[in-house]
Write an enzyme that holds these catalytic residues in place. Structure first.
Site, short mmCIF file in Angstrom:
data_model
loop_
_atom_site.label_atom_id
_atom_site.label_comp_id
_atom_site.label_asym_id
_atom_site.label_seq_id
_atom_site.Cartn_x
_atom_site.Cartn_y
_atom_site.Cartn_z
N GLY A 164 0.81 -1.20 0.00
CA GLY A 164 0.00 0.00 0.00
C GLY A 164 0.85 1.26 0.00
N SER A 165 0.37 2.26 0.72
CA SER A 165 0.99 3.58 0.66
C SER A 165 2.39 3.64 1.26
CB SER A 165 0.10 4.61 1.35
OG SER A 165 -1.09 4.81 0.61
N THR A 166 2.80 2.63 2.02
CA THR A 166 4.18 2.65 2.52
C THR A 166 5.16 2.56 1.35
OG1 THR A 166 4.23 0.24 2.84
CG2 THR A 166 3.52 1.59 4.72
#
Length: 487
Positions: free
Chosen positions: A219-221
């Site tokens: 995801g956004s990591t």
């Protein structure tokens, strides 16, 4: 000598040479293979009866052999079972797993590096004893990581990994649900098989080490990797530079648009700082397309994707970044979706590299091997794996991560008196699946650093899924312990 006698003599000599060759082959070249055969009961009984070395986390024995009054003389025990089960594995009459398997020759005293000890035991007419394996794990950090993860509920599925950025030492590696390896090291083989089958059939997969073997969309990591690739190719860009933004972005060649979930990401552009603070999908979708497949793949690979993450940690899986993707899929990879897959260890490596000014150190779990009397036989020296990004790029990424903790989506990880950088993430693995929560961070205090990755794979339906809300407090507690905050 007449011809018949000479013929018989030559034949006997050939038979003797063949016998000698076969004996040498069996006793020297194939000895390891034959000893390791599961049906070799004599060797199994000898190994099971020997005093096996201990596995230690700091000064804590997490696997040891204790004397017992039966034919096998020793019983393998795991005093601190649950937090370490996925690392130690188990040792029983029929085989072994985890470190018990990968370090078997050291623990049993059969490794060639222990030749001096073996010779000493032979000359002194002592029963050979195995050597001890000391891990890089900090037992206090490990316990905090375990307690914090377990506090999420009885059905939690997740993992925590903590690294020392400057060396690559794995300070903590926790996976839940876990199991009791003592129940797989019993004398009763039938009972062991029954216990193992129950764990194997469990839908929660307690035998899986989610810290190093479960790969999921990060995801956004993963936006940290996208930002790193973009910064490396654009030396004129800094944290305040305007980059593509907007409220939504239509994937190239499709009618599909992806939005930001109501976050403030500008009308058409936004500063890179704000894009990271608000985790703007529209920014990193576009940056991935602008950077292109080659640039994204090069940096992802440098961070450790598509490679073995840790050679001495058994059971690790390689994280994956896709190659040859169409532009729409390339865009989605920029926000850690589509075919991007990462383990918590891999995402801890990303945070550690940024904290270490762009240099990725080789992660390692085994710190040293010591003799039964405590003398150090071998010790691991830290190794640099790659200079992933320049120190300038790493410095900008540090600034972005710190701002994300101070003013953005990662506020839950703030620690007074400590520089903390973080990035939140949620991701989906299939249509209709509940999202996974991710949190990656680093903390620095008085020159000491730690990088932490948290992944929560299964969260109660009654709990709101967010990387910051769920993973942030866990990472904060682990960083506080590792950095000695409050001591």
């Amino acid at each position: 000598m007449n011809k018949p006698i000479r013929t018989v003599g030559v034949f006997c000599m050939l038979l003797f040479i063949a016998l000698l060759a076969q004996s040498t082959n069996l006793q020297f070249f194939r000895s390891g293979e034959l000893n390791d055969r599961p049906e070799n009961r004599r060797v199994q009984e000898a190994r099971f009866s020997a005093e096996r070395g201990s596995i230690l986390a700091g000064d804590t024995e997490i696997a040891l052999s204790v004397p017992v009054d039966d034919r096998y003389l020793y019983q393998r025990q795991y005093p601190v079972a649950a937090p370490y089960a996925h690392m130690t594995g188990w040792f029983y009459f029929g085989g072994a797993s985890g470190l018990e398997r990968s370090q078997n020759r050291v623990l049993s005293g059969d490794d060639p590096s222990l030749f001096v000890n073996q010779l000493s035991d032979l000359l002194a007419n002592r029963n050979p004893a195995g050597s001890n394996v000391g891990l890089t794990i900090d037992p206090d950090v490990q316990q905090v990581a375990y307690d914090q993860l377990a506090a999420q509920g009885d059905d939690v599925q997740g993992a925590v990994v903590a690294l020392e950025p400057s060396t690559g030492r794995i300070l903590a590696s926790v996976s839940l649900p876990t199991f009791d390896p003592n129940q797989l090291a019993l004398r009763d083989v039938n009972q062991v098989q029954e216990n193992y089958q129950a764990l194997y059939d469990d839908e929660a997969n307690p035998l899986t080490n989610r810290a190093v073997a479960t790969t999921l969309p990060p995801g956004s990591t993963f936006k940290l990797v996208t930002a790193a690739a973009y910064l490396e190719d654009h030396p004129d860009v800094d944290a305040n530079t305007q980059v593509p933004g907007g409220s939504s972005y239509q994937l190239p060649g499709t009618r599909t648009s992806i939005a930001n979930g109501g976050r403030s990401c500008g009308e058409t552009t936004v500063s890179l700082t704000q894009a990271m603070e608000q985790s703007c999908n529209t920014t990193f979708l576009q940056l991935a397309v602008e950077e292109g497949q080659e640039g994204m793949t090069e940096v992802a690979d440098a961070f450790g994707f598509n490679a073995d993450p840790a050679e001495d940690y058994p059971g690790t899986a390689a994280s994956a970044y896709p190659d040859n993707a169409s532009d729409d899929l390339l865009a989605k990879s920029g926000i850690g979706q589509q075919d991007v897959r990462a383990t918590p260890l891999q995402m801890a490596m990303v945070a550690a590299t940024i904290a270490n000014d762009g240099v990725l150190m080789e992660p390692y779990l085994i710190d040293r091997v010591t003799s039964p009397d405590g003398e150090t036989i071998t010790r691991h020296e830290p190794e640099e794996r790659a200079e992933v990004v320049s120190s300038r790029t790493a410095g900008i990424l540090q600034e972005l991560m710190v701002n994300t903790v101070e003013q953005g989506t990662a506020r839950q990880a703030r620690i007074d008196g400590v520089e903390v950088g973080g990035k939140t993430g949620t991701a989906e693995n299939c249509d209709g699946c509940r999202p996974y929560a991710w949190f990656v961070s680093y903390g620095e205090r008085d020159g000491q650093q730690v990088a932490v990755a948290v992944m929560l794979q299964n969260v109660s339906p009654n709990v709101s899924i967010s990387g910051g809300g769920l993973g942030g407090p866990i990472a904060k507690a682990v960083m506080e312990q590792a950095l000695g905050v409050g001591e």
